[in-house]
Structures are given as C-alpha cells and as structure tokens.
Design an enzyme around this catalytic site. Sequence first.
Site, short mmCIF file in Angstrom:
data_model
loop_
_atom_site.label_atom_id
_atom_site.label_comp_id
_atom_site.label_asym_id
_atom_site.label_seq_id
_atom_site.Cartn_x
_atom_site.Cartn_y
_atom_site.Cartn_z
N ASN A 14 36.70 -52.29 -42.71
CA ASN A 14 35.51 -51.47 -42.89
C ASN A 14 34.48 -52.01 -44.01
OD1 ASN A 14 36.44 -49.00 -40.99
ND2 ASN A 14 38.10 -49.15 -42.31
N GLU A 71 47.01 -44.08 -41.97
CA GLU A 71 45.87 -44.76 -42.33
C GLU A 71 45.91 -46.36 -42.29
OE1 GLU A 71 42.30 -46.27 -42.86
OE2 GLU A 71 42.42 -43.86 -42.73
N ASP A 74 48.50 -48.70 -37.65
CA ASP A 74 47.99 -47.96 -36.57
C ASP A 74 48.43 -46.71 -35.96
OD1 ASP A 74 45.71 -48.57 -34.22
OD2 ASP A 74 47.79 -48.31 -33.36
N GLY A 75 47.62 -45.76 -35.83
CA GLY A 75 48.01 -44.50 -35.19
C GLY A 75 48.97 -44.61 -34.13
N ASP A 95 42.04 -38.07 -35.95
CA ASP A 95 40.74 -38.12 -36.65
C ASP A 95 40.34 -39.58 -36.83
OD1 ASP A 95 38.00 -37.26 -37.67
OD2 ASP A 95 38.85 -36.65 -39.54
#
Length: 533
Positions: free
Chosen positions: A241, A325, A351-352, A370
């Site tokens: 990011n 996260e 990773d989710g 989210d």
Amino acid sequence: MKKKLLLYSTSFFCGMSVMAVELSVSKLLAPYFGTSQIIWTVIIGLIMISLSVGNVLGGRSADKHNSMNRLYLIIWAAAIWIAIIPFVGKYIVVGIIGLLFMFLPQNLLITGSAISCLVLFSVPLIGLGMVSPYLVKLGVTDIENTGKTTGKIYAMNTIGSIIGTFLPTFVTIPTVGTSKTFLIFALVLNFICLAYFIMNKIKSVKTALTLIIIFALLFMPLSNSYAFWRDCVVEDESVYNYLQVTEDKDSVYLSTNVAFGVQSVYRKDNKLSGMYYDYALAAPQFIKNFKNHDKMDLLILGNGTGTYAKQSKIYYPNVKTDAVEIDPKIVDLSKKYFDLKDDEATIYETDGRTFLSDENCGMYDVIMIDAYHDITIPFHMATKEFFSKVSEHLKPGGVIILNINMKAKGDNPINQYLSETVKSIFEKVYTCELKTSTNELLFASNDIDMVNNLFDNTSNMNTSNPLKKVFQYVIENLNEVTDSSHVFTDEVAPVDILGQKLLNSMVQDETSDLKEMINFKEKGFKGLFDMLR
C-alpha cells in the site's frame, strides 16, 4: 572481452530498469487511481506498446545511423527523464485528473491513468525499447556466432527484467520509497552510459555531471508526499500500500492507496467516529438474546488500524477479537498512532481468505469483512466460495457484516452482485445504505429471525446510550435482499470492471454537482478558484 561485457551489461541493466520503472509507475499512480487490475492492465499495456515502438525505432535507427554512440545518448536521455519524474510526476497526474474531472469525466479511471502513463513514461520506455535491436545490429561483429550472441543479449535483458521485478517491490520501494527508486535506476542507466563513453575515450562531462547530481539527490531529503495539498503525520509505502496518516485535534486518520478518503479513524476521546463503523456495531444485536450473552467472539477481515476492534471493545467489553491485516506496516501504524492495544485485538498478518482456510481458525459470533477500498476489491474475497468459507466459521445464529464502499445514483451493479452473492449462501441478507458517506453495510445470517432479534435486543436500550440512535437508523433503513441470480464465483468475478463502471457514474455525479456549485458555465475556472479561496 570488455566490449562484450559492456554489451551484456547494457542489455541487463536496461531490462532491469524497464521493470523497475513499471513497478514504480504503479506506486506513483496508486494514490490517485488505486491498485485495481484495471490500473495494472493500463500500465502493462502502455509499457508494452512503448517498448514495441522502441524496438521498431531502434532497429530503424541502428540501420540508418550505424552509431553505437547514438544508442548511449538515448539511454542517457532516458535516465535523465526518469530522474525528473519524482519531482514533477505527482503534479502532472493531479493536473491531468483535474482537467479530465472538469471536461471529460467519463472513464476517468482508464483515461486518467492512460494519459498519465503516456505523458510520464512513454518517452523513456520507448528509448529503452530501442536498446536490444541496437545492440544486436551494432554489437554483433562475429557473423558465425550471430545467433549465439543475440541469444545472450536477449537472455541478459530477460534476467535483468526478472531482477528488476523483485528489487523495487521487496527492497527499494519499502526501504527508500518510490521517488528514490526512480533515482536509483536512473543512476544505473547513467553509469552504464558513462562507462561506455570512458571506454571509448569520448568526452563525457555532461554524463559525469548528471551522474553526480543524481547520486547526490539520493542522499538528500526528498518529499515523497503525493497528497501535497495537506499535512501528513506519516506518508509511507509498503509492499502492499501507499500509506497516509493525518491528524486533527479530535482524531487520527489512515488512508491507503487513495489521495482522498479514509480507511481507519481513531477518536482520541473514544467516542463514536461518525463513520460506518458506528453502524457496523449493530451486527451483534442481530444475534438471538445477545443481551444475555456473557462473551462475544469477533473476527475482522481487513483490520486496518483497528477502528472497529477498538469500538467493539468500548461498547461490548466482553468481546474477544481476532483481527486479520495483511500489511505489517499498517499493523505497526495501528500501535504507534492509533493506540490499538493487545487486549483489543489479536492481530494476524495474513490474507483474509488464507486465514479462514487455516485448520486452526476458530468459530465466531460476528465476522466483519472490511477489505474493500473503493473499486479495489480483492476478487477472492467477494465470491460465493469465499462466503461459504465465512459461513463455515460462524457459530449457529452468528452474523456477518460487509462494508461496501461504493454508492452512486441509479443502478449499482457491483453492490447488487456482492449482496446477491452473499444471499446465495445465507438465509437472510439485509443492506443498510448510509446517508453520510459512500458506504453501504450488509448484514447476513442463517437465522431467519435476525431482524426480530435486532428489535428485541435494542427495544429496551436506554436513550442515553449513544448507540440507541445509531441502531434506530439501521432498523429504519434495512432493505432485504431476496434475489441471488447475480453471483461472483472464483471462476468469474469481474469486480474491477463493474467497479470501474460505477466509479464513472460517481465521478459524473460529483462533476455535475461541482459544476452547479461553482456555476461553471458562467464563471468557468474563475468560479473554481473563487470556491477554493
């Protein structure tokens, strides 16, 4: 031998620089256009076109001029161009976005990213694309071994490209940032040119001077700010990011991969945030007899800096939270600037969907998803198969809540697909559109009485409770999803395409409203400047 070494080195480092520039381009554009597959498609497509044009021009120029000196002047010019990008790139991108926003808001995402790529990067990449045919034409002097030497030239270019793919992502960008990554590879290209001129006893004062300047810039404090119109507490980059932390007297905010907008917020007084997180606190109230529960197990996929985890701990003290996260730098920011404590969340850096697939993953009363940022939606966390996995980790009567951060006037295909995909797995699905933001919340459960549970759990809530009005809003704005004909699957999930169409609609709506506000037809740019003042 020295000539061949320089030949192969030139091919190697030019290939490396092409890929380094490509990876850096994505980071430069991310704060303005996001990181969706559409942006990557535009970047890769235009870079390949630029290289192809360079291949053609390189072959023609080598035939016409028959001068190796000319090639290294082209590489030197490309190096200078790349070195200038950190200083002018963000202003050019913002200028392009502003002009398109006012005059051509249709397809802003594709058009804006494409024009930005063409203006900033096409020229140096065309120059680097000229390298291989030039080297083959003028560098191969042994006719009997032409194929062998040509193969080595292209092999070195490919090996350089491979290293240039990994080096920026895992080393230079996380360590020194995008701006200095451009400077590092500009320096490499400049050094190759200087080596050639020295070996061939050609005057190289300009090349030596630019090498010194670029080298000096690497050690100077450069502003990496992309949101240069406001002050940031932190502006950083990670493997995943572009990160931006801002602060005012009441709150601290995190933005990721956007120059505008907020992904997490921390209220210093621990009051409600005024954002979608407040309404998401209604999720446990959909559980039967929740007011009598002595504990709650919560899972958050896409924890950010922990806004929902902190608020859940404040308003549901008996909660035990596991938070996922993927970005370790965001985890660090959550502790340093957002006061996320160990008792508020146990954080897993992964990773989710991978977390849900772990055999040690537990069962939860509430699962908060989210992980969607505008149109940047990880498709593998938006499919029927993913929500099946989510359902497997819900306790009987448990609830999931999904934050969808896209809303526009008229049809909303991506929200429709997401809600109906969830409906294909869960018995009951309800959406709640928020009036104060672009967010829409989705609540789902296999308990067909989930709405009645909400009524029962909140009916006797004290009016002094700050959540009373929040829950009342949710109750009054629930809309049931009954259809499940539009479903994302692991095989087909065009989230980027649908998101891009919705973004176009949102931009046109905003443009129309803005033009009316500043009376653009009559006042033009004067009206815009008056508004900014």
